[in-house]
Design an enzyme around this catalytic site. Structure first.
Site, PDB file in Angstrom:
ATOM      1  N   PHE A 135    -106.539  46.592  64.931  1.00 48.61           N
ATOM      2  CA  PHE A 135    -106.523  45.756  66.131  1.00 48.61           C
ATOM      3  C   PHE A 135    -107.730  44.839  66.092  1.00 48.61           C
ATOM      4  CE2 PHE A 135    -107.491  44.462  70.435  1.00 48.61           C
ATOM      5  CZ  PHE A 135    -106.257  43.972  70.822  1.00 48.61           C
ATOM      6  N   ASP A 220    -114.970  44.916  61.559  1.00 47.90           N
ATOM      7  CA  ASP A 220    -114.793  44.755  63.005  1.00 47.90           C
ATOM      8  C   ASP A 220    -115.427  45.976  63.662  1.00 47.90           C
ATOM      9  OD1 ASP A 220    -113.903  44.844  65.626  1.00 47.90           O
ATOM     10  OD2 ASP A 220    -111.939  43.979  65.166  1.00 47.90           O
ATOM     11  N   LYS A 249    -117.533  44.538  72.921  1.00 48.24           N
ATOM     12  CA  LYS A 249    -117.453  45.667  73.869  1.00 48.24           C
ATOM     13  C   LYS A 249    -118.801  46.219  74.389  1.00 48.24           C
ATOM     14  CE  LYS A 249    -112.748  47.020  73.433  1.00 48.24           C
ATOM     15  NZ  LYS A 249    -111.949  46.643  72.273  1.00 48.24           N
TER      16      LYS A 249
HETATM   17  C1  LIG Z   1    -111.169  45.479  71.887  1.00 53.00           C
HETATM   18  C2  LIG Z   1    -111.169  45.103  70.466  1.00 53.00           C
HETATM   19  C3  LIG Z   1    -111.045  43.760  70.066  1.00 53.00           C
HETATM   20  C4  LIG Z   1    -110.791  42.645  71.044  1.00 53.00           C
HETATM   21  O1  LIG Z   1    -111.823  42.481  71.973  1.00 53.00           O
HETATM   22  P1  LIG Z   1    -111.572  41.581  73.277  1.00 53.00           P
HETATM   23  O2  LIG Z   1    -112.928  41.546  73.932  1.00 53.00           O
HETATM   24  O3  LIG Z   1    -110.538  42.292  74.098  1.00 53.00           O
HETATM   25  O4  LIG Z   1    -111.108  40.253  72.847  1.00 53.00           O
HETATM   26  C5  LIG Z   1    -111.105  43.483  68.715  1.00 53.00           C
HETATM   27  N1  LIG Z   1    -111.277  44.450  67.812  1.00 53.00           N
HETATM   28  C6  LIG Z   1    -111.400  45.756  68.160  1.00 53.00           C
HETATM   29  C7  LIG Z   1    -111.593  46.778  67.098  1.00 53.00           C
HETATM   30  C8  LIG Z   1    -111.337  46.122  69.494  1.00 53.00           C
HETATM   31  O5  LIG Z   1    -111.412  47.407  69.842  1.00 53.00           O
END
Ligand SMILES: *Cc1c(COP(=O)(O)O)cnc(C)c1O
Length: 407
Positions: A135, A220, A249
Site C-alpha cells: 500500500f 515506504d 503518519k
Molecule cells: C498510510 C500509508 C500511505 C498513505 O499515506 P496517506 O497519508 O494516507 O496518503 C502510504 N504508504 C503506507 C505504507 C501507508 O501505511
C-alpha cells in the site's frame, strides 16, 4: 448515542462516503479517546500509527500553540529554521542525505517516485517494481504503485511505469527487472497488507540486486517508521540501507506532514523548479514534528516499542493455543497483527463496543498500533478485553459443538 447520530446524519447528507464510520471521537488523552456521547475507549489504532506519542501530548500541544502564535506559514520561497532543523534530525537518524517535505504519505511517495524518475531520466529508466499487497497511497501514481487491484479498480487509465513482484520472493523481483527499471519500492513491514514482515533475506536480496543492476532501493516507511517497530525505521531490522525512504503518519503525531529522506547519492537530484509544495514543511508542521521527535527520544520510545511490543505479542500468542479461530500473532515492536481464520470485522466491532479500538485489515487480520508510550496497565487492560471478546466470540460455536459431542 444522540450526538453521534446527529453527526452521522450530517455526514450522510454532506460528506462523501469514502469511509464507513460508526463512532464520533471528540477528545483524546494519551492512549484514551472519548466519543461524542461520553463513552471512553482504549485507542489501539492511534490514527493508524499517527499518534505515536499519544493523544494531545503536552510537549507537542505546547510546540504547536507556541509556533501558531509566531509564524504558521510563509512559503518555501523563504528559509524556515524549523524545516532546516527537522531535515537535519531526520537525515542524522540514518540516511545522512537531504529531505523534501510534503503533507501526507501519498505526497511523500509521489516525491519518492518523482525523485527516482528524475534520477533515471537521462538513461531512459523510469519503471518502479512494487510488491503485491503493498500500500503506497490513493493519489493516481501511488494507487498505481499499490499492488492491490481493489485500490485501482474503476480509475483506469492508471499512470504507467509500475510493475509488481511477489512480496518476500526475491526471484519474482529479479524477474521484473528490465532496461527501463529504475528502482524497487518496498515496505519492510506491510501494514495495510496485513502486518506482514519482509524477511531479512528478502530485504538484503533487494539491496544486493539494486547494487548489481544499478537500481534504487526505496522504502515506504510511512506506517512502519518513526519507532513503531522498535527501530527508528523498519528497514533497519534487516540491516540494510535504502537509497531513500518516505515518511508521514507518525512524523507529526497528528499534525499532517510527510517527508522524503535520501542518502547523499540522491540529495541534489531535485533542483529549483523540479518539485515543490505550497504547504510542505511549514514552520508549524515542523514544530509539531520536532516536538514529536523530542518526546520519542527523551522518553526512549523506540526501545520501548521494541521491548513492550515484543512482550505483548508473546502474551497475545497464548490466544493461538487458547482460541480455535486465532491462527497467528505477528509483527514487530508495536505493529501487531492477530490473524484469524475468518473475517476480522465482527471481532473488531465487538472489541470497539467493549472499549478497545483496533483495525480489521486484509480481511482476516486484527491490527493493533497503540501509541509507543502506551502504559503497561493499558496493555493489560487491552489483553483482558481481547481475551473476553475472543471467549464470547468463540463461545457460541464451542458451546454448540460441546453440546453436540456430549449427546
Ligand atoms: C498510510 C500509508 C500511505 C498513505 O499515506 P496517506 O497519508 O494516507 O496518503 C502510504 N504508504 C503506507 C505504507 C501507508 O501505511
Amino acid at each position: 448515542m444522540k450526538k453521534t447520530e446527529d453527526i452521522a446524519a450530517r455526514y450522510s447528507r454532506f460528506v462523501m462516503p469514502t469511509y464507513a464510520q460508526r463512532l464520533a471521537l471528540v477528545k483524546g488523552k494519551g492512549t484514551r479517546v472519548w466519543d461524542a456521547d461520553g463513552m471512553v475507549y482504549l485507542d489501539f489504532v492511534a490514527g493508524i500509527s499517527v499518534v505515536n506519542v499519544g493523544h494531545c501530548h503536552p510537549r507537542v500541544v505546547a510546540a504547536i500553540q507556541r509556533q501558531a502564535g509566531e509564524l504558521m506559514h510563509a512559503s518555501n520561497l523563504y528559509y524556515n529554521d524549523n524545516q532546516a532543523k527537522l531535515a537535519e534530525r531526520l537525515s542524522r537518524l540514518g540516511l545522512e542525505g537531504k529531505c523534501f517535505f510534503g503533507n501526507s504519505g501519498a505526497e511523500a511517495n509521489e516525491g519518492l517516485i518523482k525523485l527516482a524518475r528524475l534520477w533515471g531520466h537521462e538513461t531512459g529508466k523510469y519503471e518502479i517494481i512494487t510488491m503485491t499487497n503493498s500500500f503506497h497511497g490513493r493519489t493516481l501514481a501511488t494507487a498505481a504503485a499499490t499492488g492491490q487491484i481493489k485500490v485501482q479498480k474503476g480509475f483506469a487509465p492508471m499512470p504507467e511505469g509500475f510493475c509488481y513482484a511477489e512480496y518476500n520472493n526475491l526471484e519474482s523481483v529479479a524477474m521484473q527487472v528490465n532496461e527501463h527499471t529504475v528502482g524497487v519500492l518496498v515496505e519492510a513491514v506491510q501494514g495495510e497488507g496485513g502486518v506482514v514482515l519482509a524477511s531479512d533475506a528478502f530485504m538484503k536480496g533487494i539491496r544486493a540486486l539494486c547494487d548489481e543492476k544499478g537500481l534504487l532501493m526505496l522504502c515506504d516507511e510511512i506506517q512502519g517508521g518513526m519507532g513503531r517497530t522498535g527501530n527508528w525505521f523498519a528497514y533497519q531490522r534487516s540491516g540494510v540501507q535504502p537509497d531513500a525512504c518516505s515518511l508521514a503518519k507518525g512524523l507529526g503525531n497528528g499534525f499532517p506532514i510527510g517527508a522524503v529522506v535520501s542518502t547523499p547519492k540522491l540529495a541534489d537530484v531535485f533542483q529549483p523548479g523540479t518539485h515543490a509544495s505550497t504547504f510542505g514543511g511549514s514552520p508549524l508542521a515542523c514544530a509539531a514534528s520536532l516536538a514529536t521527535l523530542d518526546v520519542i527520544e527523551e522518553e526512549g520510545l523506540v526501545r520501548r516499542a521494541g521491548e513492550v511490543g515484543n512482550a505483548f505479542r508473546a502474551r497475545l500468542a497464548e490466544f493461538v493455543d487458547k482460541y480455535e479461530h486465532v491462527k497467528e500473532v505477528r509483527g514487530a515492536g508495536l505493529m501487531i497483527g492477530m490473524v484469524l481464520d475468518q473475517e476480522a470485522k465482527p471481532l473488531t466491532q465487538m472489541l470497539s463496543e467493549m472499549g478497545l479500538l483496533t483495525l480489521a485489515t486484509a480481511s482476516n487480520v486484527v491490527r493493533m498500533l497503540p501509541p509507543l508510550n502506551v502504559k503497561d496497565s493499558e496493555l493489560n487492560e487491552a489483553f483482558d478485553i481481547l481475551d473476553e471478546a475472543l471467549d464470547m466470540w468463540h463461545g457460541g460455536g464451542d458451546a454448540a459443538e460441546e453440546g453436540e459431542a456430549s449427546k
